[in-house]
Design a protein around this motif. Structure first.
Motif, PDB file in Angstrom:
ATOM      1  N   LEU A 134       0.830  -1.208   0.000  1.00  0.00           N
ATOM      2  CA  LEU A 134       0.000   0.000   0.000  1.00  0.00           C
ATOM      3  C   LEU A 134       0.862   1.255   0.000  1.00  0.00           C
ATOM      4  CD1 LEU A 134      -2.875  -0.993   2.476  1.00  0.00           C
ATOM      5  CD2 LEU A 134      -2.910  -0.989  -0.033  1.00  0.00           C
ATOM      6  N   CYS A 135       2.022   1.178   0.642  1.00  0.00           N
ATOM      7  CA  CYS A 135       2.971   2.293   0.578  1.00  0.00           C
ATOM      8  C   CYS A 135       3.524   2.435  -0.841  1.00  0.00           C
ATOM      9  CB  CYS A 135       4.118   2.085   1.559  1.00  0.00           C
ATOM     10  SG  CYS A 135       3.649   2.162   3.305  1.00  0.00           S
ATOM     11  N   LYS A 136       3.829   1.307  -1.466  1.00  0.00           N
ATOM     12  CA  LYS A 136       4.435   1.332  -2.804  1.00  0.00           C
ATOM     13  C   LYS A 136       3.501   1.906  -3.856  1.00  0.00           C
ATOM     14  CE  LYS A 136       8.273  -1.767  -2.802  1.00  0.00           C
ATOM     15  NZ  LYS A 136       9.112  -2.434  -3.795  1.00  0.00           N
ATOM     16  N   VAL A 137       2.202   1.686  -3.709  1.00  0.00           N
ATOM     17  CA  VAL A 137       1.260   2.216  -4.703  1.00  0.00           C
ATOM     18  C   VAL A 137       0.755   3.607  -4.329  1.00  0.00           C
ATOM     19  CG1 VAL A 137       0.536  -0.090  -5.415  1.00  0.00           C
ATOM     20  CG2 VAL A 137      -0.792   1.112  -3.647  1.00  0.00           C
ATOM     21  N   GLY A 138       1.276   4.157  -3.247  1.00  0.00           N
ATOM     22  CA  GLY A 138       0.938   5.528  -2.878  1.00  0.00           C
ATOM     23  C   GLY A 138      -0.317   5.689  -2.049  1.00  0.00           C
ATOM     24  N   ALA A 139      -0.893   4.563  -1.589  1.00  0.00           N
ATOM     25  CA  ALA A 139      -2.095   4.672  -0.754  1.00  0.00           C
ATOM     26  C   ALA A 139      -1.738   5.145   0.651  1.00  0.00           C
ATOM     27  CB  ALA A 139      -2.810   3.325  -0.689  1.00  0.00           C
ATOM     28  N   LEU A 140      -0.620   4.638   1.172  1.00  0.00           N
ATOM     29  CA  LEU A 140      -0.113   5.070   2.482  1.00  0.00           C
ATOM     30  C   LEU A 140       1.140   5.910   2.269  1.00  0.00           C
ATOM     31  CD1 LEU A 140      -0.513   1.751   4.496  1.00  0.00           C
ATOM     32  CD2 LEU A 140      -1.815   3.858   4.870  1.00  0.00           C
ATOM     33  N   ARG A 141       1.342   6.885   3.150  1.00  0.00           N
ATOM     34  CA  ARG A 141       2.472   7.806   3.009  1.00  0.00           C
ATOM     35  C   ARG A 141       3.282   7.862   4.297  1.00  0.00           C
ATOM     36  NH1 ARG A 141       1.564  10.405  -1.711  1.00  0.00           N
ATOM     37  NH2 ARG A 141      -0.571  10.373  -2.520  1.00  0.00           N
ATOM     38  N   ILE A 142       4.413   8.546   4.221  1.00  0.00           N
ATOM     39  CA  ILE A 142       5.290   8.679   5.392  1.00  0.00           C
ATOM     40  C   ILE A 142       4.528   9.266   6.576  1.00  0.00           C
ATOM     41  CG2 ILE A 142       7.279   9.936   6.322  1.00  0.00           C
ATOM     42  CD1 ILE A 142       8.099   7.621   4.596  1.00  0.00           C
ATOM     43  N   SER A 143       3.638  10.202   6.303  1.00  0.00           N
ATOM     44  CA  SER A 143       2.881  10.841   7.382  1.00  0.00           C
ATOM     45  C   SER A 143       1.943   9.860   8.093  1.00  0.00           C
ATOM     46  CB  SER A 143       2.068  12.014   6.833  1.00  0.00           C
ATOM     47  OG  SER A 143       1.192  11.581   5.792  1.00  0.00           O
ATOM     48  N   ASP A 144       1.704   8.701   7.476  1.00  0.00           N
ATOM     49  CA  ASP A 144       0.843   7.676   8.085  1.00  0.00           C
ATOM     50  C   ASP A 144       1.621   6.724   8.987  1.00  0.00           C
ATOM     51  OD1 ASP A 144      -1.604   8.403   6.761  1.00  0.00           O
ATOM     52  OD2 ASP A 144      -0.825   7.483   4.928  1.00  0.00           O
ATOM     53  N   GLN A 145       2.932   6.918   9.118  1.00  0.00           N
ATOM     54  CA  GLN A 145       3.801   5.930   9.756  1.00  0.00           C
ATOM     55  C   GLN A 145       3.314   5.485  11.127  1.00  0.00           C
ATOM     56  OE1 GLN A 145       7.918   7.058   9.727  1.00  0.00           O
ATOM     57  NE2 GLN A 145       8.466   5.651  11.359  1.00  0.00           N
ATOM     58  N   LEU A 146       3.033   6.430  11.997  1.00  0.00           N
ATOM     59  CA  LEU A 146       2.607   6.057  13.346  1.00  0.00           C
ATOM     60  C   LEU A 146       1.220   5.423  13.341  1.00  0.00           C
ATOM     61  CD1 LEU A 146       3.942   9.075  15.427  1.00  0.00           C
ATOM     62  CD2 LEU A 146       4.797   6.733  15.449  1.00  0.00           C
ATOM     63  N   ALA A 147       0.337   5.941  12.501  1.00  0.00           N
ATOM     64  CA  ALA A 147      -1.008   5.381  12.425  1.00  0.00           C
ATOM     65  C   ALA A 147      -0.995   3.966  11.859  1.00  0.00           C
ATOM     66  CB  ALA A 147      -1.911   6.280  11.575  1.00  0.00           C
ATOM     67  N   ILE A 148      -0.048   3.674  10.958  1.00  0.00           N
ATOM     68  CA  ILE A 148       0.078   2.319  10.410  1.00  0.00           C
ATOM     69  C   ILE A 148       0.311   1.323  11.539  1.00  0.00           C
ATOM     70  CG2 ILE A 148       1.601   0.798   9.080  1.00  0.00           C
ATOM     71  CD1 ILE A 148       2.020   3.138   7.121  1.00  0.00           C
ATOM     72  N   VAL A 149       1.186   1.700  12.475  1.00  0.00           N
ATOM     73  CA  VAL A 149       1.518   0.793  13.581  1.00  0.00           C
ATOM     74  C   VAL A 149       0.437   0.798  14.649  1.00  0.00           C
ATOM     75  CG1 VAL A 149       3.141   0.318  15.458  1.00  0.00           C
ATOM     76  CG2 VAL A 149       3.992   0.993  13.193  1.00  0.00           C
ATOM     77  N   PHE A 150       0.088   2.004  15.133  1.00  0.00           N
ATOM     78  CA  PHE A 150      -0.722   2.075  16.345  1.00  0.00           C
ATOM     79  C   PHE A 150      -2.229   2.122  16.108  1.00  0.00           C
ATOM     80  CE2 PHE A 150       3.445   3.657  17.705  1.00  0.00           C
ATOM     81  CZ  PHE A 150       3.715   2.668  18.639  1.00  0.00           C
ATOM     82  N   LYS A 151      -2.634   2.289  14.866  1.00  0.00           N
ATOM     83  CA  LYS A 151      -4.058   2.179  14.551  1.00  0.00           C
ATOM     84  C   LYS A 151      -4.315   0.936  13.701  1.00  0.00           C
ATOM     85  CE  LYS A 151      -6.825   4.140  15.744  1.00  0.00           C
ATOM     86  NZ  LYS A 151      -7.577   3.970  17.022  1.00  0.00           N
ATOM     87  N   VAL A 152      -3.686   0.867  12.514  1.00  0.00           N
ATOM     88  CA  VAL A 152      -3.991  -0.212  11.573  1.00  0.00           C
ATOM     89  C   VAL A 152      -3.468  -1.557  12.081  1.00  0.00           C
ATOM     90  CG1 VAL A 152      -3.697  -1.065   9.218  1.00  0.00           C
ATOM     91  CG2 VAL A 152      -4.014   1.389   9.629  1.00  0.00           C
ATOM     92  N   PHE A 153      -2.162  -1.621  12.394  1.00  0.00           N
ATOM     93  CA  PHE A 153      -1.622  -2.907  12.827  1.00  0.00           C
ATOM     94  C   PHE A 153      -2.219  -3.330  14.160  1.00  0.00           C
ATOM     95  CE2 PHE A 153       1.374  -6.017  14.438  1.00  0.00           C
ATOM     96  CZ  PHE A 153       1.618  -6.778  13.317  1.00  0.00           C
ATOM     97  N   ASN A 154      -2.482  -2.374  15.032  1.00  0.00           N
ATOM     98  CA  ASN A 154      -3.090  -2.719  16.314  1.00  0.00           C
ATOM     99  C   ASN A 154      -4.500  -3.286  16.116  1.00  0.00           C
ATOM    100  OD1 ASN A 154      -2.724  -2.649  19.278  1.00  0.00           O
ATOM    101  ND2 ASN A 154      -4.490  -1.281  19.216  1.00  0.00           N
ATOM    102  N   ARG A 155      -5.252  -2.708  15.176  1.00  0.00           N
ATOM    103  CA  ARG A 155      -6.591  -3.240  14.878  1.00  0.00           C
ATOM    104  C   ARG A 155      -6.488  -4.622  14.249  1.00  0.00           C
ATOM    105  NH1 ARG A 155     -10.927  -4.890  15.878  1.00  0.00           N
ATOM    106  NH2 ARG A 155     -12.843  -4.382  14.763  1.00  0.00           N
ATOM    107  N   TYR A 156      -5.509  -4.811  13.391  1.00  0.00           N
ATOM    108  CA  TYR A 156      -5.256  -6.134  12.808  1.00  0.00           C
ATOM    109  C   TYR A 156      -5.010  -7.162  13.911  1.00  0.00           C
ATOM    110  CZ  TYR A 156      -2.257  -9.814  10.778  1.00  0.00           C
ATOM    111  OH  TYR A 156      -1.677 -11.018  10.437  1.00  0.00           O
TER     112      TYR A 156
END
Length: 290
Positions: A134-156
């Motif tokens: 998702l980062c490679k196709v531009g859906a997620l960006r550097i500014s999403d870094q913390l949310a990727i871990v503490f929101k998305v991965f935590n929900r996963y």
């Protein structure tokens, strides 16, 4: 003769994967896992995971002789197989719609194996690969870094734990008492990063149940320990010997560095784990250019 593992170690995706997995300094001292800025993509990912969670509620376990590996999991998994590409399409940019089938493979691989009804660190790595794509196709960006871990991965993690409990999934390739954890590894790396330089919490505290119960909602590492305490009985030193030993390490920095080395050795470089990893146009196994 060069093996596939040698190819992986020399591939740009191994470097990209390691960079993606090994967190930046900014991750440390996160005060609250629930208060990070959410981009539209992050919101869509949380909705996707909410959908997977809802399907668990709609697919209760069936009565069967075997205690473990409830076959209702296969019904749940079949829903994901049918809907994975559509779910991914809601997350990625419209101009990258052609990438949906490839990215959907990692999503399907990230929730366990429907034949064996098991789950392990290889499936967890597939979700990291899903996020990396998702980062490679531009859906997620550097500014999403913390949310990727503490929101998305935590929900996963929450959804995976619900799957494990509901369908009594077996640990895939578990080393038992000699492994770090039956199911996960990455949240221990990211969770220990979160605790770097914490003024009061030290590694020795995570084996204290009162500390875990007080702080688990804010700290990913402690939330992992809480789940272990809920799922296992008996002395912690006996059912989680590796973690017990880690609690004697003097600093979170040393814990974090040791876990990263351990992850590379026990997960990324172990054939039984990495043999199921998929490669394609977004994550290639081709050797990196010198």
């Amino acid at each position: 003769m060069e093996t596939d593992l040698d190819l992986l170690a020399s591939s740009p995706e191994d470097e990209a994967g390691s960079t993606f997995i090994i967190p930046k300094k900014e991750i440390s001292m996160v005060p609250d896992m629930g208060k990070w800025k959410r981009s539209q993509t992050v919101e869509k990912l949380l909705e996707l995971l909410d959908t997977l969670d809802r399907w668990i509620n709609e697919t209760p376990p069936v009565d069967q002789p075997s205690r473990f590996g409830n076959k209702a999991y296969r019904t749940w998994f079949s829903k994901l197989e049918q809907e994975a590409e559509a779910l991914v399409s809601t997350v990625i940019p419209a101009e990258r719609a052609a990438a949906a089938p490839e990215i959907a493979v990692y999503l399907k691989e990230s929730v366990g194996n429907s034949t064996r009804i098991d789950y392990g660190t290889g499936h967890e790595a597939a979700f990291a690969a899903f996020l990396c794509c998702l980062c490679k196709v531009g859906a997620l960006r550097i500014s999403d870094q913390l949310a990727i871990v503490f929101k998305v991965f935590n929900r996963y993690l929450q959804v995976m734990r619900k799957l494990q409990r509901t369908y009594r999934m077996e640990p895939a390739g578990s080393q038992g008492v000699w492994g770090l954890d039956d199911f996960q590894f990455l949240p221990f790396i990211w969770g220990s990063s979160q605790l770097l330089d914490h003024p009061t919490l030290e590694p020795r505290h995570f084996i204290e149940e009162s500390v875990v119960n007080e702080y688990h909602q804010d700290y990913m590492f402690l939330d992992c320990i809480k789940f272990i305490n809920e799922m296992k009985t008996g002395p912690f030193a006996e059912h989680s010997n590796q973690l017990w030993n880690i609690s004697a390490v003097p600093s979170w920095s040393k814990v974090n560095q040791g876990l990263i080395r351990m992850y590379k050795a026990e997960c990324l470089e172990k054939f039984p784990v990495i043999q199921h990893f998929k490669f394609g146009s977004l994550l290639s196994i081709q050797p990196a250019k010198p």
